[in-house]
Scaffold this motif. Structure first.
Motif, short mmCIF file in Angstrom:
data_model
loop_
_atom_site.label_atom_id
_atom_site.label_comp_id
_atom_site.label_asym_id
_atom_site.label_seq_id
_atom_site.Cartn_x
_atom_site.Cartn_y
_atom_site.Cartn_z
N ILE A 70 0.84 -1.19 0.00
CA ILE A 70 0.00 0.00 0.00
C ILE A 70 0.88 1.25 0.00
N LEU A 71 0.64 2.11 -0.96
CA LEU A 71 1.35 3.39 -1.03
C LEU A 71 0.34 4.51 -0.87
N LEU A 72 0.54 5.37 0.14
CA LEU A 72 -0.33 6.53 0.33
C LEU A 72 0.52 7.78 0.27
N ASP A 73 0.32 8.58 -0.77
CA ASP A 73 1.07 9.82 -0.95
C ASP A 73 2.57 9.57 -0.81
N GLY A 74 3.01 8.48 -1.40
CA GLY A 74 4.45 8.15 -1.41
C GLY A 74 4.92 7.35 -0.22
N LEU A 75 4.08 7.16 0.80
CA LEU A 75 4.50 6.40 1.98
C LEU A 75 4.10 4.94 1.83
N GLU A 76 5.02 4.04 2.12
CA GLU A 76 4.73 2.60 2.09
C GLU A 76 4.16 2.22 3.47
N LEU A 77 2.84 2.07 3.55
CA LEU A 77 2.20 1.96 4.87
C LEU A 77 2.51 0.65 5.58
N LEU A 78 2.62 -0.43 4.82
CA LEU A 78 2.76 -1.73 5.49
C LEU A 78 4.15 -1.93 6.10
#
Ligand code: SF4
Length: 328
Positions: A70-78
């Motif tokens: 999962i990528l949210l605004d460039g951040l890899e959440l997992l």
């Protein structure tokens, strides 16, 4: 083309129970483009809320993540610890207003006290700073400023919903996720809630919206893109106009043209209900999961599972009726 604000790839998640695993999210790819209003539609129990929790990296037992990125605004959440997600992502990059928000709100606290608690989870701020931030936002959204000093029960259902959405976005998250935000409201109040969310996007308070609902027709008023989910899988996706004006999957058509209300009322309005029940996700049917309810089911549908194939122009469908039209 810019990268999407939210991207989920090959997401699989299941609830572990004594009898086995409930595969509520089973191989889902999902994206929210920047500036879009993405609708996620499907009946209760199809996995929508679980998918949202996975996309927001809110996975706790008995729910288990089995695979995905999962990528949210460039951040890899997992790759982030839960505490880091809580500090850097929730409320800051993404705000989530769950289905139960109207009832879950603490009735013994005034709105401003709830806001102070929420803001201070992310940054230190004085009472004056928080009150000023809150009043400014209420003014921007044409909400009565004096409602910040009210208790939740002193606000009407529609006003309470708008206030909850307004205070959940005080830190200007890029993505607002709302789960059934209009389902308990009358039609004119629904329109006010929808209008306010679109105004927030227009005013750049937020970038994009993920709108989760069992009522596909409600999405017609706001969505730019739609995903339709059935039994833990995405069965159709595409630009909103193409989904609304030429739905391909029989389940999408059923959701468009039927309602989940008691039959006499539906018939009086010239509508029909979808026959049958969504399948158990503990032991989903073999082949196409919709085949026991599908009026077009063929022999192949009972033994093989249709893949979600691209139809071109941003559309995809998982149904053998359309697979000869698929593009590579
Ligand atoms: Fe119906 Fe077959 Fe299409 Fe499934 S694959 S939706 S059963 S026609």
């Amino acid at each position: 083309m810019s990268e999407p604000l939210l991207l989920g790839l090959n997401l699989r998640a299941a609830y572990r129970i004594r009898l086995g695993e409930i595969r509520a999210v089973d191989g889902v790819d999902f994206e929210v483009p920047r500036g879009a209003v993405v609708g996620l539609a499907g009946e209760s129990g199809c996995g929508k809320s679980t998918l949202v929790n996975v996309l927001l990296a809110n996975v706790r037992p008995p729910l288990m993540l089995k695979s995905g990125k999962i990528l949210l605004d460039g951040l890899e959440l997992l790759g982030m610890a839960r505490e880091e997600v809580r500090k850097k992502v929730w409320g800051v990059k993404v705000s989530y207003v769950p289905q139960s928000a109207l009832n879950a709100i603490n009735p013994t606290k005034r709105i401003i006290e709830l806001v102070k608690d929420a803001i201070r989870q992310h940054k230190p701020a004085t009472d004056e700073e928080i009150i000023s931030l809150c009043k400014k936002r209420f003014e921007e959204l044409n909400l009565p400023v004096d409602s910040v000093y009210k208790y939740p029960h002193e606000l009407s259902g529609g006003m309470r919903q708008r206030v909850i959405i307004a205070i959940s976005t005080l830190l200007n998250p890029r993505l607002l996720v709302v789960d059934e935000p209009t389902s308990a409201l009358d039609v004119s109040t629904q329109k006010q809630v929808l209008r306010m969310m679109l105004d927030m996007k227009k005013d750049r308070i937020i970038d994009s919206i993920l709108f989760v609902t069992h009522e596909l027709p409600v999405l017609r008023q706001v969505a730019t893109h739609v995903y339709v989910m059935y039994a833990g899988k995405i069965v159709e996706y595409g630009p909103a106009d193409s989904i609304f004006f030429s739905p391909m999957h029989p389940y999408t058509k059923a959701l468009m043209y039927s309602v989940m209300t008691p039959e006499p009322e539906s018939r009086a309005r010239g509508l029909v209900t979808i026959p049958g029940e969504p399948p158990s996700l503990l032991m989903p049917p073999q082949g196409c999961r919709f085949h026991p309810r599908c009026p077009y089911a063929m022999d192949v549908c009972r033994v093989r599972e249709p893949k979600l194939l691209s139809m071109g122009e941003g559309r995809g469908v998982a149904c053998f009726l359309h697979h000869s039209e698929a593009v590579n």
